[in-house]
Design a protein around this motif. Structure first.
Motif, PDB file in Angstrom:
ATOM      1  N   ASN A  66     -17.415  33.132 -32.988  1.00 56.27           N
ATOM      2  CA  ASN A  66     -17.572  33.442 -31.567  1.00 56.27           C
ATOM      3  C   ASN A  66     -18.942  34.033 -31.247  1.00 56.27           C
ATOM      4  OD1 ASN A  66     -14.984  32.621 -30.532  1.00 56.27           O
ATOM      5  ND2 ASN A  66     -14.155  34.253 -31.798  1.00 56.27           N
ATOM      6  N   VAL A  67     -19.554  34.671 -32.209  1.00 55.20           N
ATOM      7  CA  VAL A  67     -20.902  35.203 -31.994  1.00 55.20           C
ATOM      8  C   VAL A  67     -21.909  34.050 -31.940  1.00 55.20           C
ATOM      9  CG1 VAL A  67     -22.768  36.565 -33.040  1.00 55.20           C
ATOM     10  CG2 VAL A  67     -20.427  37.446 -33.039  1.00 55.20           C
ATOM     11  N   TYR A  68     -21.751  33.089 -32.854  1.00 56.05           N
ATOM     12  CA  TYR A  68     -22.682  31.963 -32.944  1.00 56.05           C
ATOM     13  C   TYR A  68     -22.006  30.695 -32.445  1.00 56.05           C
ATOM     14  CZ  TYR A  68     -25.290  35.269 -35.687  1.00 56.05           C
ATOM     15  OH  TYR A  68     -25.955  36.389 -36.094  1.00 56.05           O
ATOM     16  N   LYS A  69     -21.962  30.556 -31.141  1.00 52.85           N
ATOM     17  CA  LYS A  69     -21.405  29.361 -30.516  1.00 52.85           C
ATOM     18  C   LYS A  69     -22.241  29.024 -29.292  1.00 52.85           C
ATOM     19  CE  LYS A  69     -18.092  31.726 -27.576  1.00 52.85           C
ATOM     20  NZ  LYS A  69     -16.698  31.921 -27.235  1.00 52.85           N
ATOM     21  N   TYR A  70     -22.146  27.787 -28.857  1.00 49.74           N
ATOM     22  CA  TYR A  70     -22.814  27.388 -27.626  1.00 49.74           C
ATOM     23  C   TYR A  70     -22.037  26.265 -26.963  1.00 49.74           C
ATOM     24  CZ  TYR A  70     -24.878  23.447 -30.199  1.00 49.74           C
ATOM     25  OH  TYR A  70     -25.054  22.322 -30.946  1.00 49.74           O
ATOM     26  N   GLN A  71     -22.268  26.145 -25.682  1.00 49.09           N
ATOM     27  CA  GLN A  71     -21.596  25.140 -24.866  1.00 49.09           C
ATOM     28  C   GLN A  71     -22.493  23.911 -24.817  1.00 49.09           C
ATOM     29  OE1 GLN A  71     -18.694  26.429 -23.543  1.00 49.09           O
ATOM     30  NE2 GLN A  71     -18.005  24.454 -22.815  1.00 49.09           N
ATOM     31  N   GLN A  72     -22.073  22.814 -25.466  1.00 46.99           N
ATOM     32  CA  GLN A  72     -22.880  21.608 -25.484  1.00 46.99           C
ATOM     33  C   GLN A  72     -22.752  20.853 -24.163  1.00 46.99           C
ATOM     34  OE1 GLN A  72     -22.045  18.938 -28.690  1.00 46.99           O
ATOM     35  NE2 GLN A  72     -24.026  17.982 -28.542  1.00 46.99           N
ATOM     36  N   SER A  73     -21.546  20.769 -23.650  1.00 48.49           N
ATOM     37  CA  SER A  73     -21.286  20.194 -22.335  1.00 48.49           C
ATOM     38  C   SER A  73     -20.085  20.932 -21.769  1.00 48.49           C
ATOM     39  CB  SER A  73     -21.035  18.690 -22.436  1.00 48.49           C
ATOM     40  OG  SER A  73     -19.857  18.426 -23.151  1.00 48.49           O
ATOM     41  N   GLU A  77     -17.489  22.835 -26.917  1.00 46.98           N
ATOM     42  CA  GLU A  77     -18.040  24.098 -27.409  1.00 46.98           C
ATOM     43  C   GLU A  77     -18.290  23.954 -28.910  1.00 46.98           C
ATOM     44  OE1 GLU A  77     -16.897  28.395 -26.150  1.00 46.98           O
ATOM     45  OE2 GLU A  77     -15.573  27.816 -27.785  1.00 46.98           O
ATOM     46  N   ILE A  78     -19.493  24.283 -29.329  1.00 48.19           N
ATOM     47  CA  ILE A  78     -19.872  24.185 -30.739  1.00 48.19           C
ATOM     48  C   ILE A  78     -19.844  25.591 -31.328  1.00 48.19           C
ATOM     49  CG2 ILE A  78     -21.656  23.480 -32.372  1.00 48.19           C
ATOM     50  CD1 ILE A  78     -20.487  21.169 -30.677  1.00 48.19           C
TER      51      ILE A  78
END
Length: 138
Positions: A66-73, A77-78
């Motif tokens: 959860n700390v290292y995630k990002y929204q690709q679209s 969620e990656i």
């Protein structure tokens, strides 16, 4: 008694152990479904670090993912760590892992430089006080 490794120690251990596995996909695409998700063995990593395997898994799954995630679209969620990807369990998203290791190392280096500068400034200040006191009382 188990050790509680830092995030950097944990992620760097995974990175160093599985870097060759990540690169191997370029020469043999049959080893897994995709290149970026690499399955890891939490017990193996815990053993290398002298840590509890359940804590290693929990840290990856509940915290670091959860700390290292990002929204690709909008719908994608990656995360750094996924429980299962393409029928392979305990997978790290290797480019996110590499980025996290680089960022933590950079933050650590900045912290060390600031600490060294602070220690140097303190030593200079103490020397100035000693010289002033010697001039006044000496």
């Amino acid at each position: 008694m188990y050790k509680n490794p830092t995030d950097l120690e944990l992620l760097e251990c995974i990175y160093n152990h599985y870097r060759a596995e990540f690169a191997l996909y370029d020469s043999d695409e049959t080893i897994r479904a995709g290149k970026v998700y690499v399955p890891i063995n939490c017990k193996l990593i815990a053993g290398k670090l002298g840590a509890d395997p359940e804590l290693v898994f929990g840290r990856l799954y509940y915290h670091l993912a959860n700390v290292y995630k990002y929204q690709q679209s909008k719908d994608v969620e990656i995360k750094l760590f996924e429980f299962e990807v393409d029928n392979q369990r305990h997978c790290v998203q290797f480019p996110v892992l590499a980025s996290a290791v680089a960022n933590i190392k950079s933050e650590h280096q900045r912290y060390k430089q600031t600490l060294i500068a602070s220690i140097f400034a303190t030593v200079v200040s103490i020397c100035a006080v000693v010289i002033t006191a010697y001039d006044v009382f000496g």
